[in-house]
Design a protein around this motif. Structure first.
Motif, PDB file in Angstrom:
ATOM      1  N   ASP A  72       0.731  -1.233   0.163  1.00 58.15           N
ATOM      2  CA  ASP A  72      -0.251   0.146   0.034  1.00 58.15           C
ATOM      3  C   ASP A  72       0.822   1.260  -0.086  1.00 58.15           C
ATOM      4  O   ASP A  72       0.918   2.157  -0.324  1.00 58.15           O
ATOM      5  N   ALA A  73       1.421   1.461   0.581  1.00 62.23           N
ATOM      6  CA  ALA A  73       2.552   2.481   0.853  1.00 62.23           C
ATOM      7  C   ALA A  73       3.438   2.687  -0.698  1.00 62.23           C
ATOM      8  O   ALA A  73       3.978   3.549  -1.623  1.00 62.23           O
ATOM      9  N   MET A  74       4.061   1.893  -1.508  1.00 59.84           N
ATOM     10  CA  MET A  74       4.929   1.791  -2.451  1.00 59.84           C
ATOM     11  C   MET A  74       3.463   2.135  -3.666  1.00 59.84           C
ATOM     12  O   MET A  74       4.387   3.141  -4.482  1.00 59.84           O
ATOM     13  N   ARG A  75       2.170   1.883  -3.538  1.00 62.80           N
ATOM     14  CA  ARG A  75       1.451   3.169  -4.309  1.00 62.80           C
ATOM     15  C   ARG A  75       1.316   4.523  -4.120  1.00 62.80           C
ATOM     16  O   ARG A  75       1.287   5.160  -4.763  1.00 62.80           O
ATOM     17  N   HIS A  76       1.837   4.743  -2.545  1.00 58.54           N
ATOM     18  CA  HIS A  76       2.090   7.027  -2.822  1.00 58.54           C
ATOM     19  C   HIS A  76       3.564   6.665  -3.527  1.00 58.54           C
ATOM     20  O   HIS A  76       3.206   8.333  -2.591  1.00 58.54           O
ATOM     21  N   ARG A  77       4.300   6.119  -3.104  1.00 58.83           N
ATOM     22  CA  ARG A  77       6.266   6.444  -3.459  1.00 58.83           C
ATOM     23  C   ARG A  77       6.186   7.826  -4.189  1.00 58.83           C
ATOM     24  O   ARG A  77       7.191   8.247  -3.243  1.00 58.83           O
ATOM     25  N   ASN A  78       5.620   7.886  -5.589  1.00 60.01           N
ATOM     26  CA  ASN A  78       5.704   8.741  -6.150  1.00 60.01           C
ATOM     27  C   ASN A  78       5.546  10.248  -5.330  1.00 60.01           C
ATOM     28  O   ASN A  78       6.211  11.580  -5.908  1.00 60.01           O
ATOM     29  N   GLU A  79       4.583   9.929  -4.653  1.00 64.78           N
ATOM     30  CA  GLU A  79       4.141  11.094  -3.556  1.00 64.78           C
ATOM     31  C   GLU A  79       5.308  11.548  -2.519  1.00 64.78           C
ATOM     32  O   GLU A  79       5.519  12.996  -2.051  1.00 64.78           O
ATOM     33  N   TRP A  80       6.400  10.980  -2.243  1.00 66.96           N
ATOM     34  CA  TRP A  80       7.688  11.036  -1.177  1.00 66.96           C
ATOM     35  C   TRP A  80       8.746  10.720  -1.203  1.00 66.96           C
ATOM     36  O   TRP A  80       9.339  11.330  -0.933  1.00 66.96           O
ATOM     37  N   PHE A  81       9.408  10.846  -2.460  1.00 64.06           N
ATOM     38  CA  PHE A  81      10.092  10.147  -3.293  1.00 64.06           C
ATOM     39  C   PHE A  81      10.860  10.683  -4.231  1.00 64.06           C
ATOM     40  O   PHE A  81      10.101  10.520  -5.438  1.00 64.06           O
TER      41      PHE A  81
END
Length: 174
Positions: free
Chosen positions: A97-106
């Motif tokens: 689930d966190a991987m699906r948001h990685r473009n927001e954070w990394f």
């Protein structure tokens, strides 16, 4: 005891730890760590203190290809029983689930974001080894000495195909 897999992730956040831009990432860390601890095939990991961001297995050593580590560096170092176990954890459950948001954070700069290698029975990984292996992956591509989940190798050094059914089974049990 059979061979164990060392696995490091490395990346630069879009802002330093403590900044609102990455707070959602930081808030998920305890849940992701708890998911790792429950994943069948998980052995151990360096534990990160969310107060001072230190690691239990020592200071993060930045791969040369990434430059210097900073307050925006996010890194993990862990040990697994198999490629399937780390794959199940990485792409399913709380971490998936966190991987699906990685473009927001990394920040995505085309550099390797993870590296894996096989450990000897009594061997424990270090961030220094992990940095050296990630640099080798960057410079030479996947080899039995340093590889990615996209092109893994088995403990004998042969190219390896991840067993998707086993990954699903591990993910369901985790």
């Amino acid at each position: 005891m059979s061979a164990r897999l060392a696995f490091m992730t490395y990346g630069e956040l879009v802002a330093d730890f403590g900044r609102p831009e990455v707070q959602d990432f930081v808030d998920r860390v305890p849940l992701v760590y708890a998911a790792a601890d429950k994943t069948p095939g998980f052995v151990q990991r360096s534990r990160r203190d969310l107060g001072d961001y230190s690691h239990s297995w020592g200071k993060i050593v930045a791969p040369k290809c990434w430059g210097e580590a900073s307050l925006s560096t996010a890194a993990t170092l862990s040990v697994w029983e198999s490629v399937e176990a780390v794959t199940a954890f990485a792409y399913h459950g709380a971490h998936g689930d966190a991987m699906r948001h990685r473009n927001e954070w990394f920040i995505h700069n085309g550099l390797p974001e993870h590296v894996a290698w096989w450990l000897g029975e009594e061997e424990s990984p270090t961030f220094e080894q992990a940095a050296e292996r990630m640099d080798a992956l960057y410079e030479r591509g996947p080899t039995p000495w340093a590889f990615s989940l996209r092109k893994p190798f088995d403990a004998r050094g042969a190219e390896y195909r991840i067993d998707a059914a086993q990954v699903k089974q591990i993910a369901a049990a985790g």
